[in-house]
Motif scaffolding. Structure first.
Motif, mmCIF file in Angstrom:
data_model
loop_
_atom_site.group_PDB
_atom_site.id
_atom_site.type_symbol
_atom_site.label_atom_id
_atom_site.label_comp_id
_atom_site.label_asym_id
_atom_site.label_seq_id
_atom_site.Cartn_x
_atom_site.Cartn_y
_atom_site.Cartn_z
ATOM 1 N N THR A 101 -8.102 38.987 -11.862
ATOM 2 C CA THR A 101 -6.691 38.051 -12.132
ATOM 3 C C THR A 101 -6.203 37.542 -13.204
ATOM 4 O O THR A 101 -7.566 37.600 -14.509
ATOM 5 C CB THR A 101 -6.535 37.707 -10.809
ATOM 6 N N PRO A 105 -2.497 30.733 -12.291
ATOM 7 C CA PRO A 105 -1.263 31.072 -11.296
ATOM 8 C C PRO A 105 -0.086 31.865 -11.610
ATOM 9 O O PRO A 105 0.776 30.648 -12.702
ATOM 10 C CB PRO A 105 -0.726 29.503 -10.950
ATOM 11 N N TRP A 109 -1.423 36.088 -7.744
ATOM 12 C CA TRP A 109 -3.038 35.480 -7.384
ATOM 13 C C TRP A 109 -1.889 35.043 -6.111
ATOM 14 O O TRP A 109 -2.889 34.627 -4.740
ATOM 15 C CB TRP A 109 -2.956 33.101 -7.269
ATOM 16 N N THR A 114 -7.760 34.934 -6.149
ATOM 17 C CA THR A 114 -7.592 33.929 -7.587
ATOM 18 C C THR A 114 -9.032 34.552 -7.976
ATOM 19 O O THR A 114 -9.533 34.833 -7.540
ATOM 20 C CB THR A 114 -7.789 33.134 -6.520
ATOM 21 N N GLN A 116 -11.178 32.692 -7.968
ATOM 22 C CA GLN A 116 -12.715 32.342 -7.440
ATOM 23 C C GLN A 116 -12.796 33.562 -5.908
ATOM 24 O O GLN A 116 -14.045 34.297 -5.480
ATOM 25 C CB GLN A 116 -12.594 31.313 -6.263
#
Length: 220
Positions: A101, A105, A109, A114, A116
């Motif tokens: 990604t 931001p 997202w 995200t 993570q």
């Protein structure tokens, strides 16, 4: 770009007709890899959240698509779909993970996409599942240049929201999984900016007069 991997072995050699599973097959890099490998005689399977969209994007009836949402809330369904993607119809011989990604931001997202969730958690989930696939010979993971230089510019800036940390966590998960269960060979590719079209920053390629990006071969 840089690359690292396990020592090559006869086990990891692929043959025309082997089945390869792509995670991220509708993305810019994923589309190029999928089409090149399909042209080279491999049987292609794409794991996608939206199989109808994937079919329309790839526009090739010889490419199989299977449903899988790695960010889904139903953990049991995610595991079921992942096992099906890896093991259905005799299992796959290789896996290519081309997920990712944006580093900062953005609208991408949305819905939990995200770094993570994608670069760390989704890749880790895939890696752990791969360790249980007896037919699997090789896993190829695409990450990013700079994962080992996060305290240097420009990577310090690029990593403000942890994208490079998450990509490195994904690498570590693949390496750890390769040493468990049935075992598999792995290659980690750390590219810089990917250009050359038709799906990877064609505008930048034209500006910099880069030619042949889409025509270059893909080795796995």
């Amino acid at each position: 770009a840089t690359a690292k991997g396990s020592p090559s072995s006869s086990k990891s050699l692929l043959n025309a007709g082997d089945k390869i599973l792509i995670f991220g097959g509708t993305g810019g890099v994923g589309q190029l890899v999928t089409k090149k490998l399909n042209t080279n005689g491999y049987k292609m399977r794409i794991a996608a959240r939206d199989t109808q969209r994937a079919d329309e994007t790839l526009d090739d009836e010889t490419i199989e698509t299977v449903p899988l949402d790695l960010t889904g809330d139903d953990v049991e369904q995610v595991q079921k779909d992942l096992e099906n993607a890896l093991s259905a119809d005799g299992g796959v011989s290789a896996v290519v993970i081309s997920l990712g990604t944006t580093a900062f931001p953005t609208q991408k997202w949305k819905d939990g996409n995200t770094p993570q969730a994608i670069d760390r958690d989704a890749v880790t989930t895939i890696a752990k599942a791969c360790s249980n696939v007896e037919t699997l010979k090789k896993v190829v993971l695409v990450t990013s240049v700079g994962v080992n230089r996060i305290k240097e510019m420009p990577f310090l800036f690029l990593n403000l929201f942890g994208v490079l940390d998450c990509k490195r966590d994904g690498e570590d998960a693949v390496i750890a999984a390769s040493q468990e269960g049935s075992g598999f060979d792995y290659v980690v590719i750390r590219p810089g900016r990917l250009v050359g079209g038709p799906y990877t920053n064609l505008d930048v390629a034209k500006l910099l007069q880069i030619e042949g990006g889409a025509e270059n071969g893909v080795s796995i």
